[in-house]
Scaffold this motif. Structure first.
Motif, mmCIF file in Angstrom:
data_model
loop_
_atom_site.group_PDB
_atom_site.id
_atom_site.type_symbol
_atom_site.label_atom_id
_atom_site.label_comp_id
_atom_site.label_asym_id
_atom_site.label_seq_id
_atom_site.Cartn_x
_atom_site.Cartn_y
_atom_site.Cartn_z
ATOM 1 N N LEU A 115 2.272 -2.100 -16.026
ATOM 2 C CA LEU A 115 1.322 -2.900 -15.242
ATOM 3 C C LEU A 115 2.046 -3.867 -14.307
ATOM 4 O O LEU A 115 1.611 -4.074 -13.155
ATOM 5 C CB LEU A 115 0.395 -3.670 -16.181
ATOM 6 N N VAL A 116 3.134 -4.456 -14.773
ATOM 7 C CA VAL A 116 3.915 -5.333 -13.889
ATOM 8 C C VAL A 116 4.487 -4.518 -12.729
ATOM 9 O O VAL A 116 4.445 -4.951 -11.563
ATOM 10 C CB VAL A 116 5.045 -6.029 -14.671
ATOM 11 N N GLY A 117 5.016 -3.326 -13.024
ATOM 12 C CA GLY A 117 5.531 -2.467 -11.957
ATOM 13 C C GLY A 117 4.442 -2.054 -10.986
ATOM 14 O O GLY A 117 4.658 -2.021 -9.766
ATOM 15 N N LEU A 118 3.257 -1.742 -11.514
ATOM 16 C CA LEU A 118 2.130 -1.368 -10.648
ATOM 17 C C LEU A 118 1.718 -2.530 -9.759
ATOM 18 O O LEU A 118 1.425 -2.344 -8.560
ATOM 19 C CB LEU A 118 0.951 -0.912 -11.508
ATOM 20 N N LEU A 119 1.692 -3.733 -10.316
ATOM 21 C CA LEU A 119 1.360 -4.917 -9.518
ATOM 22 C C LEU A 119 2.358 -5.083 -8.378
ATOM 23 O O LEU A 119 1.961 -5.323 -7.218
ATOM 24 C CB LEU A 119 1.364 -6.152 -10.410
ATOM 25 N N ASN A 120 3.640 -4.937 -8.684
ATOM 26 C CA ASN A 120 4.656 -5.027 -7.628
ATOM 27 C C ASN A 120 4.428 -3.966 -6.559
ATOM 28 O O ASN A 120 4.489 -4.248 -5.358
ATOM 29 C CB ASN A 120 6.051 -4.858 -8.229
ATOM 30 N N GLY A 121 4.177 -2.731 -6.998
ATOM 31 C CA GLY A 121 3.998 -1.637 -6.050
ATOM 32 C C GLY A 121 2.791 -1.830 -5.149
ATOM 33 O O GLY A 121 2.856 -1.585 -3.935
ATOM 34 N N VAL A 122 1.683 -2.284 -5.725
ATOM 35 C CA VAL A 122 0.475 -2.489 -4.929
ATOM 36 C C VAL A 122 0.675 -3.605 -3.904
ATOM 37 O O VAL A 122 0.305 -3.470 -2.728
ATOM 38 C CB VAL A 122 -0.717 -2.813 -5.858
ATOM 39 N N LEU A 123 1.270 -4.707 -4.336
ATOM 40 C CA LEU A 123 1.471 -5.830 -3.416
ATOM 41 C C LEU A 123 2.437 -5.470 -2.289
ATOM 42 O O LEU A 123 2.241 -5.892 -1.138
ATOM 43 C CB LEU A 123 1.989 -7.050 -4.186
ATOM 44 N N VAL A 124 3.461 -4.679 -2.616
ATOM 45 C CA VAL A 124 4.444 -4.327 -1.594
ATOM 46 C C VAL A 124 3.915 -3.247 -0.666
ATOM 47 O O VAL A 124 3.986 -3.361 0.570
ATOM 48 C CB VAL A 124 5.764 -3.879 -2.250
ATOM 49 N N GLN A 125 3.354 -2.176 -1.234
ATOM 50 C CA GLN A 125 2.997 -1.010 -0.420
ATOM 51 C C GLN A 125 1.582 -1.058 0.140
ATOM 52 O O GLN A 125 1.343 -0.551 1.238
ATOM 53 C CB GLN A 125 3.172 0.267 -1.247
ATOM 54 N N LYS A 126 0.654 -1.624 -0.584
ATOM 55 C CA LYS A 126 -0.731 -1.641 -0.117
ATOM 56 C C LYS A 126 -1.085 -2.925 0.625
ATOM 57 O O LYS A 126 -1.760 -2.893 1.648
ATOM 58 C CB LYS A 126 -1.680 -1.435 -1.299
#
Length: 402
Positions: A115-126
């Motif tokens: 979930l922490v990795g997903l949060l990082n990915g969403v904030l960076v890429q989306k």
């Protein structure tokens, strides 16, 4: 008619050049210096199986993080929150293990990391926020969550299952090591023999040659080294699987393409956002695994656990030649970079050198490695530009005759 080409001796030279194998040469030189120094001072052999096993055990968890940090760097991003994510996962596992058992505790920890990795990915890429800002923010926020959960105190679990796993010693039978080493060497030879472009095959199978030879040498001369702690074997398996995936699969090629030129990759039909987000999620999940193993090693965590570990992870990847700008990097070299850092630390302790000098030397080694890679890359680019200038375009009359 054979589809193979003649041996490409230039490919071997490129594979062994400082740009390609400099980190390996540095590691060999470092071990040789420490071995000679220990011998001159009358200390126990630096290359004893016990000391080498200690280095592997000390570096295993950071090497796991460096392996998957390399994939994030290859994709064109980086993640400063891995150590905090690991600390949070270890805390979650130890908080839950006594009430819900080791399986539920471990699963909860891994989901937390994902979930922490997903949060990082969403904030960076989306959302489009810079990766440095996002992961620096999650580093701070996640560390704050750890401190809030622990309330400034360390915790210890009554259930010792994780400790039993993290401190277990697993031994590979000698026969298995010999057979596996022979298979790796045979596989590397087969790939080179039947590859349409032998030069590329030579470079891509260097890791297979090294792994096969190492297994044979250990089985024949250092069988005690075939017994290591569980984190060391987990590190080796994850590093090998990741390296093979990056080198020989479409996923790996696409990941390099995404990091090398995101726009070109997008025009080629590659889902850039998905690849980069998955890299973040996998990195967070593996960081959680490291946190569980770390917590299991001591069966305890405190608010400062793994503080600053993210800088060591990035340093290991940079020592291995991974580019901070994406599109370039090798997992095996990042693992060797980790071994260099911990070999330095271990050597200083063996030789009774103060911690202040350790930091000076480690920082100097990191800067020197980065400078070497930058200098050699610049030299290669200049040679390429010179070669292109020498290739003059044909005159118009020649084009007409053609």
């Amino acid at each position: 008619m054979s589809t193979t080409s003649a041996p490409d001796h230039g490919s071997w030279r490129r594979s062994l050049a400082p740009r390609a194998a400099g980190v390996v040469y540095a590691f060999i030189a470092l071990v040789a210096i420490l071995t000679i120094t220990s011998s001159v001072q009358g200390r126990p052999s630096y290359l004893s199986s016990v000391n080498l096993s200690n280095i592997l055990d000390q570096s295993a968890l950071i090497a796991i993080l460096a392996t998957f940090m390399t994939t994030v760097l290859i994709s064109g991003n980086f993640d400063l929150s891995v150590a905090s994510t690991a600390a949070l996962a270890g805390t979650v596992a130890l908080k839950m293990i006594d009430d819900y058992g080791p399986v539920i505790g471990t699963l909860a920890a891994l989901i937390t990391g994902a979930l922490v990795g997903l949060l990082n990915g969403v904030l960076v890429q989306k959302v489009g926020v810079n990766a440095f800002i996002v992961t620096l923010g999650t580093l701070t926020a996640v560390r704050g969550v750890v401190q809030a959960i622990l309330d400034g105190q360390s915790i210890t679990a009554s259930d010792t299952t994780l400790m039993d796993i993290a401190t277990a010693r697993w031994q590979m039978p000698i026969v298995v090591a010999v057979v596996l080493g022979v298979l790796l060497l045979a596989g590397a030879g087969w790939l080179i023999r039947w590859a349409p472009h032998r030069g590329a095959a030579v470079r891509s199978t260097a890791g297979l040659w090294a792994s096969g030879l190492a297994l044979l040498l250990l089985a024949l001369f250092r069988p005690l080294m075939l017994e290591q702690t569980a984190p060391v074997w987990i590190m080796l398996v994850l590093a090998v699987l990741t390296a093979l995936t990056l080198r020989y699969t479409v996923i790996g090629r696409n990941l390099y393409a995404v990091g090398g030129n995101a726009e070109a990759a997008r025009l080629s039909g590659i889902d850039v956002d998905r690849y980069r987000m998955v890299a973040f999620v996998v990195n967070g999940t593996v960081a959680a695994l490291v946190g569980v193993l770390y917590a299991g090693r001591f069966n305890s965590v405190d608010p400062t656990v793994l503080t600053g570990g993210e800088l060591t992870v990035i340093a290991a990847a940079v020592l291995g030649g991974t580019s901070l700008f994406g599109g370039s990097g090798f997992v095996t070299k990042s693992v060797v970079g980790t071994l260099i850092l911990f070999t330095l630390s271990n050597g200083f302790n063996v030789l009774n050198i103060g911690s202040n000098y350790q930091n000076v030397v480690q920082g100097t080694v990191l800067v020197a490695a980065a400078s070497l890679y930058t200098a050699t890359s610049g030299r290669e680019r200049r040679k390429l530009r010179q070669a292109l200038r020498k290739e003059k375009p044909p005159a118009p009359a020649e084009l007409v005759r053609q």
